[in-house]
Design an enzyme around this catalytic site. Structure first.
Site, short mmCIF file in Angstrom:
data_model
loop_
_atom_site.label_atom_id
_atom_site.label_comp_id
_atom_site.label_asym_id
_atom_site.label_seq_id
_atom_site.Cartn_x
_atom_site.Cartn_y
_atom_site.Cartn_z
N GLU A 90 -8.85 11.33 -8.91
CA GLU A 90 -9.19 9.92 -8.73
C GLU A 90 -9.29 9.25 -10.10
OE1 GLU A 90 -12.74 9.99 -6.38
OE2 GLU A 90 -11.65 10.58 -4.58
N SER A 117 4.35 -0.60 5.27
CA SER A 117 5.80 -0.43 5.43
C SER A 117 6.21 1.03 5.51
CB SER A 117 6.53 -1.10 4.28
OG SER A 117 6.21 -0.49 3.04
N HIS A 134 -5.93 8.80 4.44
CA HIS A 134 -4.87 9.32 3.56
C HIS A 134 -5.16 10.78 3.19
CE1 HIS A 134 -2.21 5.97 1.89
NE2 HIS A 134 -2.87 5.40 2.88
N SER A 161 3.58 5.07 1.52
CA SER A 161 2.77 6.25 1.18
C SER A 161 3.25 7.50 1.91
CB SER A 161 1.29 5.99 1.49
OG SER A 161 0.78 5.00 0.64
#
Length: 168
Positions: free
Chosen positions: A61, A12, A49, A15
């Site tokens: 991470e 959508s 990304h 991000s």
């Protein structure tokens, strides 16, 4: 400090919107990644990304200890958590108590000094899943999203790349 929750369906534009918002804030942005490259397709998504963000971002991470990562990075620029839904999946897969973890996350967010933008997915807008695990995940995601949205300063629903302010 501001806590911003950005939600919406898959692909959508959540991000990209979150990255744009975080990059516009003062300081070097920190990307807190909850995804793990469990297969080639996920590894490709992670790489895409990372490439889109560029070298100006610091990446941390953290598949499970989200509260710890937020505390460790507080005071070092805006943080972008992408995403709560994958974090929830990691918690459930590890047999952790997601409700307790959600409360710990909410408490951690409340004490942050630097802005935090969190990305999540709306997973309960479709059909009722056919199996118990999928229903449990859908219900847990709804509960997690409601908890974080309740304490967030701003909530944005993203549809077809367009942000719609829900709160704030």
């Amino acid at each position: 400090m501001a806590t911003i929750l950005i939600t919406g369906g898959v692909r959508s534009g959540k991000s990209l919107l979150a990255e744009t918002r975080a990059a516009a804030l003062p300081g070097r942005p920190v990307y807190i990644a909850t995804a793990e490259p469990g297969d080639a397709e996920m590894a490709e998504r992670i790489a895409a990304h990372r490439a889109r963000r560029g070298a100006e971002w610091r990446t941390v991470e953290v598949p499970l200890d989200l509260a710890g990562a937020l505390d460790a990075t507080d005071g070092h620029g805006p943080r972008l958590v992408d995403c709560l839904t994958l974090w929830l999946s990691n918690l459930m897969g590890a047999g952790r108590n997601w409700r307790a973890e959600a409360e710990a996350l909410a408490a951690t967010l409340a004490r942050q000094q630097s802005p935090v933008i969190l990305v999540t997915n709306e997973v309960g807008m479709g059909i009722v899943p056919a199996n118990a695990l999928a229903r449990a995940f859908r219900d847990a995601a709804g509960g997690l999203n409601q908890r974080i949205a309740a304490m967030a300063d701003e909530v944005i629903l993203t549809v077809a790349g367009q942000p719609l302010k829900v709160k704030g």
